[in-house]
Design an enzyme around this catalytic site. Structure first.
Site, mmCIF file in Angstrom:
data_model
loop_
_atom_site.group_PDB
_atom_site.id
_atom_site.type_symbol
_atom_site.label_atom_id
_atom_site.label_comp_id
_atom_site.label_asym_id
_atom_site.label_seq_id
_atom_site.Cartn_x
_atom_site.Cartn_y
_atom_site.Cartn_z
ATOM 1 N N LEU A 227 0.817 -1.212 0.000
ATOM 2 C CA LEU A 227 0.000 0.000 0.000
ATOM 3 C C LEU A 227 0.852 1.264 0.000
ATOM 4 O O LEU A 227 1.686 1.457 0.895
ATOM 5 C CB LEU A 227 -0.928 -0.017 1.222
ATOM 6 N N ASP A 228 0.633 2.120 -1.001
ATOM 7 C CA ASP A 228 1.286 3.428 -1.123
ATOM 8 C C ASP A 228 2.803 3.341 -1.173
ATOM 9 O O ASP A 228 3.503 4.284 -0.798
ATOM 10 C CB ASP A 228 0.852 4.354 0.022
ATOM 11 N N GLU A 229 3.337 2.214 -1.662
ATOM 12 C CA GLU A 229 4.789 2.044 -1.724
ATOM 13 C C GLU A 229 5.279 1.711 -3.128
ATOM 14 O O GLU A 229 6.401 1.269 -3.310
ATOM 15 C CB GLU A 229 5.242 0.962 -0.734
#
Length: 284
Positions: A227-229
């Site tokens: 997530l969000d990486e």
């Protein structure tokens, strides 16, 4: 906009790559209008992007691919060539916040973005009128714990049905299933505030205000299972001060979010982004 072909290459670095590609293009009278190169000395990889006048090449893309393939094999290239005359098909996904969707629709309507927005998908019905004013199909697909698998199966069907090139999460407040992230790797773009990981969760601007932050910003990245990486495409920041209220921070944050997302999308649809490992090379 001039009709061009965009040749995008990444491969192990070695002597003679640029010479070989340039000689190939000159053999067929290819007129290079833009050339970008980058050598990553840490990884030993080379990246390049050429724009070529389509009218200068005596054949189409299928023949180009066949003629170029021996060079690609010789240098172990990951490569593709795209036609600027074929706008990429884009699906926007959103929830209730309108700033990113409204900005992209305006840029599309005013022809600032050379893409075809084929549909908008949302888990809420709030933005339907705005989207349908642009004569773009609006698909309301609610997502809950009880219907999550069915909802994302329907979304997957729409992405396939529209023959979509890129999906933009324009403040879509649902986490995509791992299977979709894997299936559409490098084809889903997200935007989020740059407070992560410091101020995760709800009301990040309130958290940042209470800490007295001096910079707010946004990150545009490809979506992965982490997530969000995912690989970062574009970022920006705005300086703020003690005199800015929470409402000021939210307003300024929305401004930077929509601008960063628009720049990130533009880079993607113009074939300016090359992903390698969990990083990107983005040619201006």
């Amino acid at each position: 906009m001039e009709h061009t072909y965009r040749l995008v290459i990444s491969c192990p670095d070695r002597v003679g790559i640029v010479a070989k590609v340039s000689n190939f293009l000159s053999t067929y009278n290819g007129w290079i209008t833009e050339a970008s190169h980058h050598s990553d000395t840490q990884t030993g990889w080379f990246f390049m992007r050429h724009e070529i006048k389509a009218s200068s090449i005596p054949f189409g893309l299928d023949q180009f691919r066949a003629a170029f393939e021996p060079i690609a094999r010789e240098f172990n290239m990951n490569w593709h060539i795209a036609d600027s005359a074929r706008p990429k098909k884009v699906i926007l996904m959103c929830s209730k916040e309108s700033h990113c969707v409204a900005d992209l629709l305006h840029r599309w309507h005013s022809k600032e973005i050379n893409a075809e927005i084929v549909a908008v998908i949302s888990n809420h019905d709030d933005l339907r009128r705005m989207v349908e004013w642009h004569e773009i199909p609006y698909h309301h697909i609610p997502v809950s714990r009880d219907n999550r698998d069915e909802a994302f199966a329907e979304i997957d069907g729409l992405i396939e049905g529209y023959d979509t090139d890129v999906v933009v999460l324009a403040r879509y407040m649902q986490i995509l299933p791992a299977g979709l992230c894997e299936k559409y790797a490098g084809k889903v773009i997200n935007i989020h505030h740059s407070f992560l990981p410091s101020f995760a969760g709800a009301r990040p601007y309130h958290q940042a205000y209470s800490r007295g932050v001096k910079l707010i910003g946004a990150t545009c990245h490809y979506v992965t299972q982490d997530l969000d990486e995912g690989p970062i495409i574009e970022q920006d920041v705005i300086r703020i001060s003690h005199s800015d209220s929470i409402d000021d921070m939210v307003r300024l944050g929305k401004d930077v979010e929509k601008n960063v997302l628009a720049r990130g999308l533009r880079s993607h649809i113009e074939d300016r982004v090359i992903t390698y490992e969990n990083k990107t090379v983005v040619f201006d």
